[in-house]
Write a protein that holds these residues in place. Structure first.
Motif, PDB file in Angstrom:
ATOM      1  N   VAL A 106       0.837  -1.195   0.000  1.00  0.00           N
ATOM      2  CA  VAL A 106       0.000   0.000   0.000  1.00  0.00           C
ATOM      3  C   VAL A 106       0.878   1.254   0.000  1.00  0.00           C
ATOM      4  O   VAL A 106       1.647   1.482   0.944  1.00  0.00           O
ATOM      5  N   ALA A 107       0.747   2.066  -1.042  1.00  0.00           N
ATOM      6  CA  ALA A 107       1.479   3.330  -1.085  1.00  0.00           C
ATOM      7  C   ALA A 107       0.947   4.228   0.032  1.00  0.00           C
ATOM      8  O   ALA A 107      -0.272   4.387   0.181  1.00  0.00           O
ATOM      9  N   PRO A 108       1.842   4.817   0.833  1.00  0.00           N
ATOM     10  CA  PRO A 108       1.414   5.575   2.017  1.00  0.00           C
ATOM     11  C   PRO A 108       0.379   6.660   1.738  1.00  0.00           C
ATOM     12  O   PRO A 108      -0.535   6.871   2.553  1.00  0.00           O
ATOM     13  N   ALA A 109       0.469   7.345   0.604  1.00  0.00           N
ATOM     14  CA  ALA A 109      -0.475   8.444   0.321  1.00  0.00           C
ATOM     15  C   ALA A 109      -1.923   7.964   0.333  1.00  0.00           C
ATOM     16  O   ALA A 109      -2.834   8.747   0.629  1.00  0.00           O
ATOM     17  N   LEU A 168      -3.341   6.244   2.421  1.00  0.00           N
ATOM     18  CA  LEU A 168      -3.863   6.172   3.783  1.00  0.00           C
ATOM     19  C   LEU A 168      -4.422   7.496   4.276  1.00  0.00           C
ATOM     20  O   LEU A 168      -5.136   7.544   5.269  1.00  0.00           O
TER      21      LEU A 168
END
Lengths: 327, 327
Positions: free
Chosen positions: A309-312, A314
């Protein structure tokens, strides 16, 4: 931006934590709570939140973007997870480390068949701790990672004590050994046995007439749970247990000490200090539920972990704002 | 798996760190070092690494998967970055926070036109610290994040002292104030002024005949750099400077204290303790260079930051192994 419509399956400590975390997520809306228990047994923390029978969940498919599964890893999730992943985008906190590959495979197959996204094993360990283990290892390939847990309540160990005859109630704390933590932080890269990393503190309320010596012996010699640890057993009254040990604090440390260049010492550390383990796990799940809905909207299908999961995804904030404010 | 072919632009402290970090990345291969300086002025740390003129870099397009840009943010990257992003997939450590949006936009346009991927502002701050600010805020939306830097050498502040007449050499350390750190960790959520968060320690070698009082005054009153801080100025000999202050240690802390449920305190902390700032920054860049090559292979184009990179892309290990070993 339209709100993300989330629903909760299971309303124990974790489910209640998710209900509270969703109230802090201004871009998300709680559609309802699903349970196998009779609806009148479920008390939502927020007035007006509907409660539905889990058996009726299929009729809600059009109104739910993401389902947050709050059942346990032992018996609930292995059955509920794959059954629901075919019909809903899901997030769960499956945390039986040894069974993650099998669970992941079952979730991946179900989610692919249903064209859904399933984020599995979301929380802090597995979860944010795993993410930090991966990051630190990728950045410092020559090094050693140590994970310490605590000080915090271990539900599994508390339950194990409660099953001993003569025990009325018990709480077990896992405590990292301070000297071991210090050695790891200093980059001494110590070889630490199980006993050298953590101690176990037990607070036990006895049944009338139970023999403390027998109970103590049963605890400290219990295979796997206690025999490899230095275990401290404290007998207390029911009143003391209620007064001092009803919280569910936890936390821990992921520390990697590595070397770059010609033996240059470099240390990364991630730590959590939590007054409530279930509320924090729930908060992590809600952030990842936002990501799950977005990944599904991007056309992805299948099971994913925190590693994918790419942090952005979240954050509710737009990408340009994140770069300007947090980068 | 075929090796990722990386090249370095610029061979200062950061470029040398990248050269060393690539030697630890078994799935990556250093194709060469590009510089504006004459090739005979560049001494690769590893025998046999070719050195090329930066002006000839276009003739190497077919042999380079990812270019690691090791120039400075003030004058090198604003010019080199967009020029190279049109022709190569790149990673850089652009760290002038206020100019990131403009730099990002220029890199995004160049990378899109060239069908390349550019990972911008990769390192630890901006970089891993930014990532932790985002993660902690997404998980704990009600809370406050504090970043502390140090103890470590600030190159900019050291340079500022060296420009004062009468100063022969100087090193400046940024030091977090321990009581402020403790308050933040305890979740006291203090309102901290600049002065209350960090102190500045300066080690200064004077020119013959320079007046220490004049130099001290010039330092502590320097606008923006020192006037808002409690600054300690120590005059030392050239020999002492060489003996005790030639390293480039740094580090810091990102701490978010937040609350969940009905005011439950939860704290996340990420910290680094680095013996060499440039070697660590270089190690982060190499891990993200691996991700950049993979994102390009996935067909992505444009500029991205740490916020956009799924963690698994940073590791050489296969996804199933990551889940089994680190999740």
């Amino acid at each position: 931006m339209s709100e993300i419509r989330a629903a909760i399956v299971g309303h124990g400590n974790l489910g209640r934590g998710v209900e509270q975390a969703l109230a802090q997520a201004l871009d998300m809306h709680l559609v309802g709570i699903f349970s196998r228990r009779p609806a009148e047994d479920i008390q939502p923390l927020t007035a007006g939140v509907p409660v539905y029978a889990l058996s009726d969940i299929d009729s809600h498919q059009d109104t739910i973007d993401v389902l947050i599964l709050c059942g346990g890893s032992r018996s609930d999730l292995p059955e509920q997870g794959p059954a629901l992943a075919g019909r809903f985008t899901t997030v769960d906190s499956f945390d039986t480390h040894a069974r993650i590959p099998d669970y992941y495979a079952a979730m991946d197959e179900a989610a692919r068949q249903g064209h859904n996204v399933s984020l599995v094993s979301i929380g802090w360990d597995p979860g944010l701790f795993s993410l930090n283990r991966l990051l630190a290892e990728a950045v410092l390939p020559q090094g050693t990672t140590h994970t310490f847990w605590g000080k915090g309540v271990s539900q599994g160990h508390s339950d194990a004590i409660r099953r001993i005859p003569g025990v009325r109630a018990a709480v077990q704390y896992t405590v990292p050994v301070p000297t071991a933590l210090a050695q790891v932080r200093n980059g001494e890269n110590p070889a630490l046995s199980t006993r050298q990393k953590h101690t176990r503190e037990c607070y036990v309320v006895l049944e009338e007439g139970a023999n403390p010596q027998t109970v103590r012996e049963a605890i400290v010699s219990m295979p796997y749970y206690f025999d490899e640890y230095d275990t401290q057993v404290n007998f207390i009254s029911e009143a003391q247990l209620q007064a001092d040990h009803k919280g569910m604090p936890h936390g821990g440390f992921v520390i990697r000490s590595g070397s770059t260049g010609a033996g240059t010492a470099q240390t990364c550390e991630f730590s959590l200090q939590l007054q409530s383990n279930p509320e924090f796990t729930a908060s992590v799940m809600v952030a990842y539920a936002r990501a799950a809905q977005r990944m599904k909207a991007q056309g992805l299908t299948g099971a994913y972990s925190v590693f994918d999961v790419a942090p952005a995804l979240l954050s509710p904030r737009p990408a340009a704002e994140l770069r300007q404010m947090l980068l």
